[in-house]
Design a protein around this motif. Structure first.
Motif, short mmCIF file in Angstrom:
data_model
loop_
_atom_site.label_atom_id
_atom_site.label_comp_id
_atom_site.label_asym_id
_atom_site.label_seq_id
_atom_site.Cartn_x
_atom_site.Cartn_y
_atom_site.Cartn_z
N LEU A 1 0.85 -1.18 0.00
CA LEU A 1 0.00 0.00 0.00
C LEU A 1 0.89 1.24 0.00
CD1 LEU A 1 -2.56 -1.00 2.78
CD2 LEU A 1 -3.05 -0.85 0.32
N ARG A 2 0.58 2.16 -0.89
CA ARG A 2 1.32 3.42 -0.94
C ARG A 2 0.61 4.45 -0.06
NH1 ARG A 2 0.64 1.88 -6.11
NH2 ARG A 2 -0.93 3.53 -6.43
N SER B 1 4.32 22.35 11.76
CA SER B 1 3.06 23.06 12.00
C SER B 1 1.94 22.33 11.28
CB SER B 1 3.17 24.51 11.49
OG SER B 1 3.40 24.53 10.09
N GLY B 2 0.72 22.68 11.61
CA GLY B 2 -0.43 22.07 10.99
C GLY B 2 -0.78 20.73 11.61
N ASN B 3 -1.79 20.09 11.03
CA ASN B 3 -2.30 18.82 11.54
C ASN B 3 -1.80 17.69 10.65
OD1 ASN B 3 -3.74 16.94 13.01
ND2 ASN B 3 -5.68 18.04 12.88
N PRO B 4 -1.05 16.71 11.19
CA PRO B 4 -0.51 15.63 10.37
C PRO B 4 -1.62 14.72 9.84
CG PRO B 4 0.64 15.78 12.48
CD PRO B 4 -0.59 16.62 12.59
N LEU B 5 -1.37 14.17 8.65
CA LEU B 5 -2.34 13.30 8.00
C LEU B 5 -1.60 12.23 7.19
CD1 LEU B 5 -5.35 12.79 7.03
CD2 LEU B 5 -4.76 14.23 5.06
N CYS B 6 -2.12 11.02 7.22
CA CYS B 6 -1.66 9.94 6.34
C CYS B 6 -2.77 9.65 5.34
CB CYS B 6 -1.31 8.70 7.15
SG CYS B 6 -0.78 7.30 6.12
N VAL B 7 -2.41 9.61 4.05
CA VAL B 7 -3.37 9.30 3.00
C VAL B 7 -2.90 8.04 2.28
CG1 VAL B 7 -4.49 10.08 0.88
CG2 VAL B 7 -3.92 11.75 2.67
N PHE B 8 -3.73 6.99 2.31
CA PHE B 8 -3.46 5.77 1.56
C PHE B 8 -4.04 5.94 0.16
CE2 PHE B 8 -2.92 4.38 5.88
CZ PHE B 8 -1.89 3.45 5.80
#
Length: 298
Positions: free
Chosen positions: A3-4, A19-26
Motif C-alpha cells: 500500500l502506498r 506546523s499544521g495537523n498531520p495526515l496519512c493518505v493511503f
C-alpha cells in the motif's frame, strides 16, 4: 501486495515543518475492508488517516473513508484538504503518463457525510461545507465554565451551541484569548454535561482576537482520555456555519489553533454573502512510502 501512502501537514504555516495537523493518505485502498483500514489508522496513530477506495482521476473524483486511531468519521476538515491534494497529484501523474499534462484545480470527494467539493487556492486547498443545523446547549454558562476549568464569567452568554455541518460538535464562545488558553477540561464533566448520550464529546472553544481573527482549541474525550486537536477543519466549518445561521455573512476570518500542543496552525474561513461556508489552508507534503500487505494481519 503493498500500500502506498503519503504524509502531509494540513493548515500548516510557511517555513515551519512541524506546523499544521498531520495526515496519512493511503492512495489505493479499495482492497481493504473497514477493519483493516482501522488497523492501519491505529498503526500510524495520527489524529486521522484517510483511505482512497475508488477514484476517477481524470474527473477529479474519489471515494474516501476517514479513520481516527479508534473509529471512523463521516467528515473531517484537514483529511478532506489533504486527500484532495493527493488526488490532484495522482491525477497529474496520470496525465503526465498520458501526455496531457493537465493539473486539477477542483476535486470532489465522496464520504459518509456526502459529497464535498474542494478547490485549489494559493499554497493549499479549500473545501465548501455542506449546509448545517444548529441547536442550543441546555446548560448554564457557569456550569459550562466549571467543566472547562475557567472562571464563571468566561463563557459568553448564549455562546454555546451544537452545530453540525458534517460532524456535530459543541461550540463554546469564550470572552477572550486568555480564557481559551486557560481551559483545562474535566473529562468526566465533558461526558456527563457537555456530550450527547452515546457519543464521545467534542468541544470547540473559541474567542475573537481581532475584527477578523479567532483563536480556538478543540478537546475530544475518549473514555477517560482527553485529546486536543492541533487544527480542526470540521469545527471551523461549524463555526462558519454558526456565523451564517446568525446572519453574519461576507466574512473572512483567520483561525489560529494548536499552540498549546506545539503544532501551530492557521485555518482560513470564508462565509460569502449567500451564507456558503468555505474552509481553506496550506497543505504541505512531508513524506511518502509503502507498507506491506502480506499475511492475514496488517
Amino acid at each position: 501486495m503493498t500500500l502506498r501512502f503519503r504524509l502531509l501537514n494540513v493548515f500548516s504555516i510557511d517555513d515551519d515543518p512541524f506546523s499544521g495537523n498531520p495526515l496519512c493518505v493511503f492512495e489505493d485502498a479499495g482492497s481493504l475492508d473497514p477493519a483493516r483500514m482501522q488497523a492501519w489508522a491505529r498503526q500510524f496513530n495520527l489524529s486521522e488517516s484517510t483511505f482512497i477506495t475508488a477514484a476517477d482521476l481524470p474527473a477529479g473524483e474519489a471515494d474516501v473513508r476517514i479513520f481516527t486511531a479508534s473509529y471512523e468519521m463521516p467528515f473531517a476538515g484537514h483529511p478532506t484538504l489533504g486527500t484532495a491534494h493527493v488526488v490532484a497529484e495522482l491525477a497529474a501523474a496520470l496525465g503526465a503518463q498520458e501526455g496531457s499534462g493537465e493539473v486539477l484545480d477542483e476535486v470532489t470527494l465522496s464520504m459518509p457525510a456526502g459529497r464535498i467539493p474542494v478547490r485549489r487556492i494559493p499554497g493549499g486547498w479549500q473545501l465548501r461545507a455542506n449546509p448545517a443545523a444548529s441547536r442550543p446547549l441546555e446548560v448554564a454558562p457557569a456550569e459550562v465554565a466549571e467543566v472547562l476549568g475557567v472562571g464563571p464569567g468566561a463563557v459568553v452568554v448564549d455562546g454555546a451551541h451544537w452545530v453540525d455541518a458534517g460532524v456535530e460538535q459543541l461550540l463554546i464562545e469564550l470572552e477572550d484569548a486568555d480564557a481559551v488558553a486557560a481551559c483545562t477540561p474535566e473529562v468526566r464533566g465533558l461526558h456527563e454535561r457537555l456530550a450527547v448520550p452515546g457519543r464521545e464529546p467534542q468541544v470547540y472553544v473559541w474567542a475573537w482576537t481581532g475584527e477578523s481573527t479567532v483563536t480556538s482549541r478543540l478537546f475530544a474525550a475518549s473514555g477517560s482520555a482527553l485529546e486536543e486537536d492541533p487544527a480542526t477543519g470540521s469545527a471551523a466549518a461549524n463555526l462558519g456555519s454558526w456565523f451564517a445561521l446568525t446572519e453574519r455573512r461576507g466574512l473572512q476570518v483567520t483561525i489560529s489553533q494548536g499552540a498549546q500542543v506545539a503544532r501551530p496552525s492557521q485555518l482560513h474561513l470564508l462565509i460569502d454573502d449567500e451564507g456558503t461556508v468555505f474552509v481553506g489552508g496550506r497543505v504541505s507534503e512531508v513524506g511518502s512510502g509503502t507498507v506491506g500487505q502480506a499475511g492475514s494481519r496488517p
